[in-house]
Write an enzyme that holds these catalytic residues in place. Structure first.
Site, PDB file in Angstrom:
ATOM      1  CG  HIS B 103      36.422  37.020  41.543  1.00 14.34           C
ATOM      2  ND1 HIS B 103      37.708  37.389  41.869  1.00 14.34           N
ATOM      3  CD2 HIS B 103      35.982  37.935  40.661  1.00 14.34           C
ATOM      4  CE1 HIS B 103      38.027  38.486  41.201  1.00 14.34           C
ATOM      5  NE2 HIS B 103      36.998  38.849  40.454  1.00 14.34           N
ATOM      6  CG  HIS B 122      41.097  38.529  43.494  1.00  8.43           C
ATOM      7  ND1 HIS B 122      40.672  37.437  42.764  1.00  8.43           N
ATOM      8  CD2 HIS B 122      42.219  38.967  42.894  1.00  8.43           C
ATOM      9  CE1 HIS B 122      41.494  37.231  41.741  1.00  8.43           C
ATOM     10  NE2 HIS B 122      42.448  38.137  41.795  1.00  8.43           N
TER      11      HIS B 122
HETATM   12  S1  FES Z   1      39.181  34.135  42.937  1.00  6.59           S
HETATM   13 FE1  FES Z   1      38.234  34.280  44.836  1.00  6.59          FE
HETATM   14  S2  FES Z   1      38.103  36.385  45.167  1.00  6.59           S
HETATM   15 FE2  FES Z   1      38.954  36.273  43.184  1.00  6.59          FE
END
Ligand code: FES
Lengths: 821, 175
Positions: B103, B122
């Site tokens: 992500h 997140h």
């Molecule tokens: S960096 Fe891993 S959930 Fe956003």
């Protein structure tokens, strides 16, 4: 094994790539993205001078870097007829998302149609007409002539009741100010169509009538209020999944700053887990109420807050109605509206009575009241109240939302920093239509009209009721039967002239059939019943304006061609109007034909100027909006100064409330007494079935999965819809993870894969809504509130195993969704 | 119950913020000025075969920090204790993953109780027993898994990756 794209490198965006503003067209939040395009045989390089970022891309980039994009953010598409590279990546400079991408928006590029990469080949490219027993591609002129001739046979100047219309009212993917205006000008301007509905509910009505009747528009705050507040009060909402970057970029920082969180939800959601991770369990209060008991809870909170004296008397005096009853309860108002004192009397409910109804401890309700309203250091406690489908699509919509707004008004928490009582929203908004007053209130229950055999021609705009309506099983049975009567009549007259064919269709509809015209971007499930299918474009394939949940308006710049001959909805609506005008003139109905003038738009920009620009003070233009970039401007737009549009950060900052249209600009309180499960059939259903079939959306699956159903990454995770069940309940039903179950009750049946959820309560399940291969709406009964608001959430059914896991379902992970750090 | 172990390599990578020297980059070369001639490029990146560990050093549920294909791409080598698809070794249970969250690149940590990699950024999580499938989260791809080979001496070699690694537009960095 999990799906992998097997992409080991991506083309680098060259320094001179074209850059376009993009607002993600999926959820209400409207994250800022940038679309970059460049010719196929060119590429950037790793040297800082050779790429758009101006950095050395031969080096590993760090966490949160703006200089990276995932394979899902890349595609090859057509632009002005030529193949170009396309990257759509989050915009770090957008105040909405600050560079974060959601699991939906970060796949915009991958979910564009491409003849080169083969993505989204399901997109419609040509008009199609039912001929020789199937759909045949044809020209726009041919398809629209048939639509106009059949439609003209069932409408007349003073009676358009046989034309049924289902039309989106949202911004975002297929909506926006251009397209709501185009369709609105056709059906509410040229015509006065009464029998119509909106994409997600069976009538043409507001989802939040009561807050508007009280004077409080439902999107009244700014997202920055979450960072300024003392308490977040979240009801029937799961923002980390359904408004992801609002949660991550605004709520989470507020929580990390020390704000407390009160969540009202019968289910423990991942949002609650995330709040606990961020704030610690002692700062998060989950009121896990019995499904549908929200109104009792809110009335008890209101009663407690008033009893403790935590009200803002000055605000109540200056900004709310003084007296007794302002609007009596009647068929258009499921509760009376009036003064604070009248509401205190009508809504009175003790903590203990509410505790018994809601199934939560009285002490927890008292604690929530303190967290929401107890003044801090002698000043107002700031509290943002945010609600969504849990109560919008829940029991007693009008009174429940009204009771929530009561709390915001009593504590002076609307129109002020760190306050607001707002819905979170699903899609973005982009509503601009002529008045709908002729529709009436309560509005006609369109699904029931269809089921009862009424109406003759049905125009559908980006609605797939087969997947997303209530009482869906009966709706589909009837719809298939009535449209099939027309198909059979058309098949029987294969080879006939246009006039003969129209006659054949008209006799079939006079015998109870229904002629169905479907405008959409893909061949939907309801589209299987259609006789004419018209291909539309979506965001990015046209210029499109919308606003998000804090009324932030942006322009998505067209960055690619639409598939084949597809067109913007506003232009399709204009073409239908022009064809109706032509046919009516041919038939000598000149007076009526004249009503269809005024659609001579050359582009979506003309529709925007004709609709939004002309009706909102003639301030906003494409050029001005484009210059405001991905940060746009918050509506209402009040002026243009120093080259910038001037907007409004939050509504009602002056303490004057006008959404109800009252001259005194005083807000009203809602006098809604608790009355149990309000909608017909709900109590019986609860009594006769074991499981609550709570339902809603999930992070990964946008709406009814219309593009995601052809997205390998998504379908690999959930090949069929899931239903979360406690492991003990699964054991009692003899279920293994992934087993296919049938969910069945008095109104229908559907299917889902069983997903163990240890945090679920006994006999309470959660099923994803709107999936293509298991329509949850099949088991939602027809019961609605007095204003025809559906009640999807309060659904009960039984569950039995029908199959072992499908081969695809066997391969997926059945682990908990809750992070463990 | 909670396992708060952060994978060290990932933690260092995240906190460091800066960029160290890059391994595996071709030495700068002087290209002839003329005549212009297209360079021959391969259709896929050429992955190095790097020794990342030995079977005898692995214990069930105790991930070992590795880096692959170069020092700036942290990962873990993990013995799961039960055979999985794509697992190597005599028990078919040894796997390796990138620990940069796909992500936004935060460092993932291993939760042994359900054999998942979890993200503090997140809250995304990935299933190490199922090819790195994202159990729940915001990433638009499943977790990059490294392809492994074991030789007769029990040495484990990483030889490829099945998704783009976070933070680089080529899995093998090239100037
Ligand atoms: S960096 Fe891993 S959930 Fe956003």
């Amino acid at each position: 094994m999990a799906y992998k794209r097997r992409i080991d490198r991506l083309p680098i965006i060259p320094a001179d790539a074209k850059e376009h503003n993009v607002t993600c067209h999926y959820c209400i939040v409207g994250c800022g993205y940038k679309a970059y395009t460049w010719p196929l045989n060119k590429q950037g390089g790793t040297d800082p001078g050779q790429n758009k970022f101006g950095v050395d891309l031969s080096q590993q980039q760090q966490a949160l870097t703006p200089n990276w994009y995932a394979p899902s953010m890349y595609n090859v598409v057509k632009q002005d007829g030529r193949d170009v590279h396309l990257v759509i990546k989050p915009d770090a400079d957008c105040v909405v998302n600050g560079g974060l991408g959601s699991i939906r928006g970060a796949r915009i590029a991958e979910n564009r149609r491409s003849d080169i990469t083969g993505s989204q080949q399901q997109r419609l490219t040509e008009p199609m007409v039912w001929r020789y027993g199937t759909w045949q591609p044809t020209s726009w002129d041919d398809a629209l002539d048939l639509v106009a001739r059949v439609t003209a046979r069932v409408i007349d100047k003073d009676n358009e009741n046989d034309l049924l219309v289902s039309m989106f009212d949202h911004g975002g993917s297929a909506g926006g100010y251009e397209n709501t205006w185009g369709t609105g000008k056709l059906y509410f301007g040229a015509m006065k169509v009464k029998n119509c509905r909106i994409h997600n509910r069976p009538a043409y009505n507001s989802e939040v009538h009561s807050t508007r009747d009280m004077g409080v528009g439902e999107l009244n705050y700014a997202y920055e209020d979450y960072g300024l507040t003392d308490t977040l009060f979240l009801i029937g909402a799961n923002p980390i999944e359904t408004q992801t970057n609002l949660f991550l970029n605004h709520m989470l920082p507020g929580i990390q700053n020390g704000a407390r969180v009160v969540v009202v939800d019968p289910r423990r959601t991942v949002t609650i887990n995330a709040c606990e991770e961020a704030a610690g369990k002692d700062k998060v209060l989950h009121l896990q109420i019995a499904s549908g008991s929200d109104l009792a809870l809110f009335n008890a909170l209101f009663t407690e807050i008033v009893a403790q004296g935590w009200v803002d008397s000055d605000f109540i005096k200056a900004s709310t109605f003084q007296g007794d009853i302002a609007v009596p309860e009647d068929s258009a108002h499921p509760a009376a509206l009036g003064s604070f004192e009248a509401a205190v009397a009508a809504c009175h409910l003790s903590l203990d009575d509410a505790a018994a109804i809601c199934g939560v401890a009285a002490a927890d309700i008292a604690k929530a009241a303190a967290w929401i309203a107890e003044p801090k250091g002698g000043a107002r406690r700031k509290c943002v109240t945010a609600y969504e489908k849990g109560i919008i699509w829940g029991n007693d919509n009008y009174r429940t939302i009204g009771a929530l707004v009561n709390i915001g008004l009593a504590t002076g928490n609307i129109g002020r920093e760190g306050g607001g009582v707002c819905r979170l929203g699903g899609h973005q908004e982009g509503y601009m239509r002529p008045s709908d007053a002729h529709v009436g209130r309560p509005a006609p229950y369109l699904d029931q009209l269809i089921i009862a055999g009424q109406g003759k021609v049905h125009h559908i705009w980006a609605n797939d009721h087969y997947k997303t309506t209530l009482n869906a099983a009966e709706f589909k049975r009837t719809y298939a039967r009535r449209t099939n009567m027309v198909k059979e009549a058309m098949d029987a007259r294969a080879g006939a002239t246009r006039e003969e064919m129209v006659d054949a269709i008209v006799s079939a509809i006079n015998a109870g059939g229904l002629f169905s015209v479907d405008v959409d971007i893909i061949h939907t499930q309801i589209g299987q019943a259609a006789h004419v299918i018209l291909p539309a474009v979506e965001s990015g394939e046209m210029n499109l304006t919308s606003m998000n949940g804090e009324r932030r308006m942006r322009l998505v710049e067209k960055y690619m061609d639409g598939p084949g001959a597809s067109k913007p909805d506003c232009m399709i609506a204009a073409a239908i109007a022009q064809n109706l005008e032509r046919v009516l003139r041919e038939e000598g109905r000149n007076d009526y034909a004249d009503q269809f003038k005024g659609f001579d738009w050359a582009s979506e920009e003309d529709a925007f100027m004709d609709g939004y620009h002309a009706n909102t003070g003639q301030i906003v233009t494409y050029d001005r909006l484009r210059a405001m970039g991905n940060n746009g401007v918050q509506e209402p737009v009040t002026g243009f100064e120093d080259g910038k549009l001037v907007g409004t950060k939050r509504l009602y900052a002056d303490g004057k409330f006008d959404r109800h249209g009252r001259d005194d600009k005083l807000a009203l309180f809602c006098l809604g007494t608790w009355r149990g499960l309000q909608a017909p059939g709900k109590e019986q259903q609860r009594a006769n079935h074991r499981f609550l079939i709570n339902n809603g959306r999930a992070n990964m699956n946008w709406q009814n999965w219309f593009l995601d159903q052809k997205n390998d990454f998504v379908m690999d995770r959930f090949p069929v819809p899931f239903i979360q069940i406690h492991p003990d309940d699964m054991a009692s039903l003899g279920l293994k993870p992934g087993d296919m179950v049938e969910v069945y009750n008095d109104v229908g049946a559907t299917q889902a894969l069983a997903y163990p959820e240890p945090t679920a309560r006994a006999n309470e399940t959660f099923m994803i809504f709107g999936a293509p291969s298991g329509t949850q709406g099949n088991v939602v009964n027809a019961g609605v509130n007095e204003l025809i608001l559906p009640n999807y959430k309060q659904t009960w059914a039984n569950i039995r195993k029908i199959s072992d896991a499908t081969p695809a379902a066997q391969r997926v992970s059945y682990k908990s969704w809750e992070v463990e750090l | 119950m909670k396992c708060n172990r952060l994978v060290d390599a990932g933690r260092r990578q995240f906190l460091r913020g800066g960029v160290l020297g890059v391994a595996g980059v071709a030495a700068a070369s002087v290209l002839p000025a003329a005549p212009a001639k297209a360079e021959i490029a391969l259709a896929r990146v050429a992955y190095p075969s790097n020794r990342v560990g030995n079977l005898k050093d692995l214990k069930v549920d105790e991930p070992v920090d590795i880096a692959y294909p170069d020092d700036n791409s942290p990962g873990i080598l993990l013995k799961l204790g039960k055979p999985v698809e794509g697992g190597v070794g005599p028990d078919g249970d040894v796997v390796a993953y990138s620990v940069l969250c796909p992500h936004k690149g935060f460092p993932l940590s291993y939760h042994a109780a359900d054999k998942t990699l979890n993200c503090p950024g997140h809250y995304s999580r990935f299933d190490t027993e199922n090819g790195g499938q994202q159990v729940w989260g915001h990433a638009t791809q499943n977790l990059t898994q490294f392809e492994l080979r074991v030789d007769d001496a029990g040495d484990i070699f990483a030889e490829g990756a099945d998704e783009l690694i976070y933070g680089r537009l080529s899995n093998v960095l090239q100037a």
